[in-house]
Write a protein that holds these residues in place. Structure first.
Motif, PDB file in Angstrom:
ATOM      1  N   TRP A  23       0.807  -0.783   0.503  1.00 36.85           N
ATOM      2  CA  TRP A  23      -0.431   0.232   0.068  1.00 36.85           C
ATOM      3  C   TRP A  23       0.946   1.276   0.135  1.00 36.85           C
ATOM      4  CZ3 TRP A  23       0.477   3.417   4.282  1.00 36.85           C
ATOM      5  CH2 TRP A  23       0.848   3.476   5.041  1.00 36.85           C
ATOM      6  N   PHE A  24       2.138   1.421   0.518  1.00 37.09           N
ATOM      7  CA  PHE A  24       3.057   2.365   0.898  1.00 37.09           C
ATOM      8  C   PHE A  24       3.325   2.672  -0.316  1.00 37.09           C
ATOM      9  CE2 PHE A  24       7.013   4.446   1.513  1.00 37.09           C
ATOM     10  CZ  PHE A  24       6.712   5.080   1.823  1.00 37.09           C
ATOM     11  N   GLU A  25       3.993   1.323  -1.774  1.00 41.72           N
ATOM     12  CA  GLU A  25       4.725   1.658  -2.691  1.00 41.72           C
ATOM     13  C   GLU A  25       3.115   2.556  -3.849  1.00 41.72           C
ATOM     14  OE1 GLU A  25       7.742   1.779  -3.135  1.00 41.72           O
ATOM     15  OE2 GLU A  25       7.926   1.714  -1.320  1.00 41.72           O
ATOM     16  N   ILE A  26       1.675   2.081  -3.764  1.00 37.89           N
ATOM     17  CA  ILE A  26       1.290   2.736  -3.999  1.00 37.89           C
ATOM     18  C   ILE A  26       1.314   3.496  -3.794  1.00 37.89           C
ATOM     19  CG2 ILE A  26      -1.439   2.251  -4.763  1.00 37.89           C
ATOM     20  CD1 ILE A  26      -1.332  -1.026  -4.305  1.00 37.89           C
ATOM     21  N   LEU A  27       1.314   4.010  -2.530  1.00 42.60           N
ATOM     22  CA  LEU A  27       0.569   5.795  -2.323  1.00 42.60           C
ATOM     23  C   LEU A  27       2.195   6.398  -2.547  1.00 42.60           C
ATOM     24  CD1 LEU A  27      -0.144   7.578  -0.467  1.00 42.60           C
ATOM     25  CD2 LEU A  27       0.959   6.990   1.499  1.00 42.60           C
ATOM     26  N   ARG A  28       3.348   5.998  -2.193  1.00 43.88           N
ATOM     27  CA  ARG A  28       4.167   6.637  -3.007  1.00 43.88           C
ATOM     28  C   ARG A  28       3.721   7.339  -4.438  1.00 43.88           C
ATOM     29  NH1 ARG A  28       9.644   6.107  -1.736  1.00 43.88           N
ATOM     30  NH2 ARG A  28       9.422   4.276  -0.392  1.00 43.88           N
ATOM     31  N   HIS A  29       3.862   5.657  -5.442  1.00 43.57           N
ATOM     32  CA  HIS A  29       3.209   6.678  -6.568  1.00 43.57           C
ATOM     33  C   HIS A  29       2.452   7.355  -7.093  1.00 43.57           C
ATOM     34  CE1 HIS A  29       3.221   5.751 -11.115  1.00 43.57           C
ATOM     35  NE2 HIS A  29       1.732   5.526 -10.780  1.00 43.57           N
ATOM     36  N   ALA A  30       0.967   7.215  -6.506  1.00 47.58           N
ATOM     37  CA  ALA A  30      -0.135   8.038  -6.723  1.00 47.58           C
ATOM     38  C   ALA A  30       0.119   9.653  -6.023  1.00 47.58           C
ATOM     39  CB  ALA A  30      -1.383   7.510  -5.629  1.00 47.58           C
ATOM     40  N   LEU A  31       1.194   9.697  -4.979  1.00 52.50           N
ATOM     41  CA  LEU A  31       1.550  11.025  -4.761  1.00 52.50           C
ATOM     42  C   LEU A  31       2.645  12.034  -5.941  1.00 52.50           C
ATOM     43  CD1 LEU A  31       1.871  10.697  -0.389  1.00 52.50           C
ATOM     44  CD2 LEU A  31       0.251  12.027  -1.880  1.00 52.50           C
ATOM     45  N   SER A  32       3.950  10.911  -6.338  1.00 45.90           N
ATOM     46  CA  SER A  32       4.432  11.108  -7.105  1.00 45.90           C
ATOM     47  C   SER A  32       4.258  12.299  -8.141  1.00 45.90           C
ATOM     48  CB  SER A  32       5.708  10.115  -7.500  1.00 45.90           C
ATOM     49  OG  SER A  32       4.973   9.526  -8.652  1.00 45.90           O
ATOM     50  N   LEU A  33       2.256  11.260  -8.820  1.00 40.38           N
ATOM     51  CA  LEU A  33       1.749  12.114  -9.676  1.00 40.38           C
ATOM     52  C   LEU A  33       1.614  14.039  -9.464  1.00 40.38           C
ATOM     53  CD1 LEU A  33      -0.099   8.947 -10.938  1.00 40.38           C
ATOM     54  CD2 LEU A  33       1.978   9.284 -11.770  1.00 40.38           C
ATOM     55  N   ARG A  34       1.232  14.247  -8.384  1.00 42.38           N
ATOM     56  CA  ARG A  34       0.515  15.758  -8.314  1.00 42.38           C
ATOM     57  C   ARG A  34       1.379  15.897  -7.502  1.00 42.38           C
ATOM     58  NH1 ARG A  34      -5.294  16.574  -9.943  1.00 42.38           N
ATOM     59  NH2 ARG A  34      -5.830  14.666 -10.960  1.00 42.38           N
ATOM     60  N   HIS A  35       1.968  15.646  -6.382  1.00 40.17           N
ATOM     61  CA  HIS A  35       2.578  16.225  -5.344  1.00 40.17           C
ATOM     62  C   HIS A  35       4.013  15.175  -5.251  1.00 40.17           C
ATOM     63  CE1 HIS A  35      -1.423  17.718  -4.043  1.00 40.17           C
ATOM     64  NE2 HIS A  35      -1.561  16.233  -3.952  1.00 40.17           N
ATOM     65  N   LYS A  36       4.632  15.985  -6.070  1.00 43.09           N
ATOM     66  CA  LYS A  36       6.002  15.989  -6.121  1.00 43.09           C
ATOM     67  C   LYS A  36       7.385  16.692  -5.234  1.00 43.09           C
ATOM     68  CE  LYS A  36       6.522  15.079 -11.232  1.00 43.09           C
ATOM     69  NZ  LYS A  36       5.647  14.159 -11.394  1.00 43.09           N
ATOM     70  N   GLU A  37       6.515  17.566  -4.172  1.00 42.83           N
ATOM     71  CA  GLU A  37       7.542  17.958  -3.165  1.00 42.83           C
ATOM     72  C   GLU A  37       7.123  17.259  -1.788  1.00 42.83           C
ATOM     73  OE1 GLU A  37       3.370  19.453  -2.309  1.00 42.83           O
ATOM     74  OE2 GLU A  37       4.777  19.301  -4.574  1.00 42.83           O
ATOM     75  N   VAL A  38       6.659  15.639  -1.438  1.00 38.41           N
ATOM     76  CA  VAL A  38       6.460  15.108  -1.230  1.00 38.41           C
ATOM     77  C   VAL A  38       7.225  14.378  -1.304  1.00 38.41           C
ATOM     78  CG1 VAL A  38       4.730  13.631  -0.037  1.00 38.41           C
ATOM     79  CG2 VAL A  38       3.281  16.214  -0.295  1.00 38.41           C
ATOM     80  N   ARG A  39       8.111  13.923   0.453  1.00 44.32           N
ATOM     81  CA  ARG A  39       9.188  13.179   0.109  1.00 44.32           C
ATOM     82  C   ARG A  39       8.692  12.085   1.170  1.00 44.32           C
ATOM     83  NH1 ARG A  39      13.851  14.179   3.622  1.00 44.32           N
ATOM     84  NH2 ARG A  39      12.014  15.481   5.258  1.00 44.32           N
ATOM     85  N   LEU A  40       8.963  10.881   0.997  1.00 41.48           N
ATOM     86  CA  LEU A  40       8.319   9.476   1.632  1.00 41.48           C
ATOM     87  C   LEU A  40       8.963   8.346   1.589  1.00 41.48           C
ATOM     88  CD1 LEU A  40       5.999   9.387  -1.317  1.00 41.48           C
ATOM     89  CD2 LEU A  40       4.340   8.260   1.070  1.00 41.48           C
ATOM     90  N   THR A  41       9.332   8.220   3.031  1.00 44.38           N
ATOM     91  CA  THR A  41      10.209   7.182   3.404  1.00 44.38           C
ATOM     92  C   THR A  41       9.749   6.156   4.218  1.00 44.38           C
ATOM     93  OG1 THR A  41      11.752   8.769   4.060  1.00 44.38           O
ATOM     94  CG2 THR A  41      13.016   6.658   4.733  1.00 44.38           C
ATOM     95  N   ASN A  42      10.149   5.034   3.709  1.00 46.82           N
ATOM     96  CA  ASN A  42       9.893   3.016   4.061  1.00 46.82           C
ATOM     97  C   ASN A  42      10.668   2.569   5.122  1.00 46.82           C
ATOM     98  OD1 ASN A  42       8.229   0.834   4.118  1.00 46.82           O
ATOM     99  ND2 ASN A  42       7.885   0.941   1.969  1.00 46.82           N
ATOM    100  N   LEU A  43      10.148   2.382   6.279  1.00 43.82           N
ATOM    101  CA  LEU A  43      11.206   2.264   7.338  1.00 43.82           C
ATOM    102  C   LEU A  43      11.259   0.853   8.003  1.00 43.82           C
ATOM    103  CD1 LEU A  43      11.489   5.520   9.407  1.00 43.82           C
ATOM    104  CD2 LEU A  43      13.450   4.496   7.712  1.00 43.82           C
ATOM    105  N   ALA A  44      10.046   0.150   6.854  1.00 45.48           N
ATOM    106  CA  ALA A  44       8.885  -1.100   7.438  1.00 45.48           C
ATOM    107  C   ALA A  44      10.590  -2.021   7.021  1.00 45.48           C
ATOM    108  CB  ALA A  44       7.507  -1.514   6.069  1.00 45.48           C
ATOM    109  N   VAL A  45      10.342  -2.843   7.638  1.00 39.34           N
ATOM    110  CA  VAL A  45      11.287  -4.085   7.677  1.00 39.34           C
ATOM    111  C   VAL A  45       9.991  -5.614   7.728  1.00 39.34           C
ATOM    112  CG1 VAL A  45      12.565  -5.438   8.860  1.00 39.34           C
ATOM    113  CG2 VAL A  45      13.076  -3.425   8.824  1.00 39.34           C
ATOM    114  N   SER A  46      10.584  -6.532   6.280  1.00 40.30           N
ATOM    115  CA  SER A  46       9.730  -7.419   6.623  1.00 40.30           C
ATOM    116  C   SER A  46      10.063  -8.706   8.181  1.00 40.30           C
ATOM    117  CB  SER A  46      10.073  -8.037   5.425  1.00 40.30           C
ATOM    118  OG  SER A  46       8.983  -9.566   4.823  1.00 40.30           O
ATOM    119  N   GLY A  47       8.490  -9.020   7.967  1.00 37.62           N
ATOM    120  CA  GLY A  47       9.471 -10.070   9.205  1.00 37.62           C
ATOM    121  C   GLY A  47       9.275  -9.556  10.950  1.00 37.62           C
ATOM    122  N   SER A  48       9.559  -8.043  10.376  1.00 45.51           N
ATOM    123  CA  SER A  48       9.074  -7.726  12.104  1.00 45.51           C
ATOM    124  C   SER A  48       7.843  -7.888  12.568  1.00 45.51           C
ATOM    125  CB  SER A  48       9.985  -6.044  11.674  1.00 45.51           C
ATOM    126  OG  SER A  48       9.110  -5.694  11.640  1.00 45.51           O
TER     127      SER A  48
END
Length: 68
Positions: A23-48
């Motif tokens: 969902w985060f990567e989908i959000l990143r793509h959607a925001l990049s289409l209209r809001h290029k000034e928004v920075r997104l950082t994914n700190l998630a770790v699989s299995g945590s």
């Protein structure tokens, strides 16, 4: 000197957030289409666990300096 990076969204989580098709990567793509000034950082770790994810919260802290 003013140092303003603009809006920043950071997330912590586990495999459902860390996945490259999450969902985060989908959000990143959607925001990049209209809001290029928004920075997104994914700190998630699989299995945590919730406890492990919470230990990464200090990485989200930052300090701001007044503009000069």
């Amino acid at each position: 000197m003013k140092f303003d990076l603009g809006p920043h969204v950071a997330v912590v989580g586990e495999s459902t957030t860390a996945d490259r098709l999450s969902w985060f990567e989908i959000l990143r793509h959607a925001l990049s289409l209209r809001h290029k000034e928004v920075r997104l950082t994914n700190l998630a770790v699989s299995g945590s666990t919730t406890t492990q994810a919470l230990t990464r919260l200090p990485a989200l802290a930052f300090t701001t300096r007044p503009s000069s």
